[in-house]
Design an enzyme around this catalytic site. Sequence first.
Site, mmCIF file in Angstrom:
data_model
loop_
_atom_site.group_PDB
_atom_site.id
_atom_site.type_symbol
_atom_site.label_atom_id
_atom_site.label_comp_id
_atom_site.label_asym_id
_atom_site.label_seq_id
_atom_site.Cartn_x
_atom_site.Cartn_y
_atom_site.Cartn_z
ATOM 1 N N GLU A 14 0.855 -1.184 0.000
ATOM 2 C CA GLU A 14 0.000 0.000 0.000
ATOM 3 C C GLU A 14 0.891 1.234 0.000
ATOM 4 O O GLU A 14 1.615 1.494 0.957
ATOM 5 C CB GLU A 14 -0.909 0.012 1.238
ATOM 6 C CG GLU A 14 -1.669 1.310 1.448
ATOM 7 C CD GLU A 14 -2.682 1.604 0.336
ATOM 8 O OE1 GLU A 14 -3.048 2.771 0.177
ATOM 9 O OE2 GLU A 14 -3.101 0.652 -0.346
ATOM 10 N N CYS A 48 -6.978 7.719 -0.015
ATOM 11 C CA CYS A 48 -5.510 7.790 -0.022
ATOM 12 C C CYS A 48 -4.979 8.841 -0.984
ATOM 13 O O CYS A 48 -3.919 9.429 -0.749
ATOM 14 C CB CYS A 48 -4.907 6.423 -0.329
ATOM 15 S SG CYS A 48 -5.390 5.737 -1.927
#
Length: 233
Positions: A14, A48
């Site tokens: 990630e 994000c």
Amino acid sequence: MFAAADNLTPVTLELGGKSPVIIDDQIDMDVAVSRLIYGKCLNAGQICVAPDYVLCPEHRQEAFIHAYQRAFRAMYPDFEANQDYSQIINQTQATRLEATLQDALEKGARRWCALDQEAMPTAEKRRWPTQLLTHVTDDMRVMQEEIFGPLLPIVTYQNFTEALAYIQARPRPLALYLMSNDTEKRTQVTTQLHAGGMGINETVFHVAAEDAPSAALATLAWGIITALKLLYL
């Protein structure tokens, strides 16, 4: 990754990082804000690739704040009852964001609520309008950590080269957005800066291109091409 490799365990990487928005000296401010505010307010900034801070010409900072407030009020009329705006996901994250905001204010930041100067948001009330922050510095948590919420620091610059240097001096962004119609400035950003993804005069939408080839697919294709070349040498 090392521990996972020893045990043949699949992992997911990630990517993280602060995602800046550069506003140039010429673009219409209402247009720039309309493109930026969608990405920042979607899920209350809990994405994000949401804009993490704004690089704004110093003499346009006040215009940016007022344009953001106008746009926010237009997007979310009757804010408290509006069902189109999300709340902070849980108490833990609300407490984290409250501490981040308090840290910035204690170190000299100024707060500008998207709903004019509404009362200070608290962790108990998880539905926050965007909190714009000016006079931010590198020693503040809000400029060190990925925000993932409705806080938006504004960093001012004197010239475009200074804005580019600011980004180059820091870890590479997850996403990078430029609000500009200037071809030369677009070229400067796309050739001189590195980021996980870039958008010009938009935010967030680059991850919505579901038919774009993934990195894994591109790697597989390159491997096949290389194998075929070796086969026919």
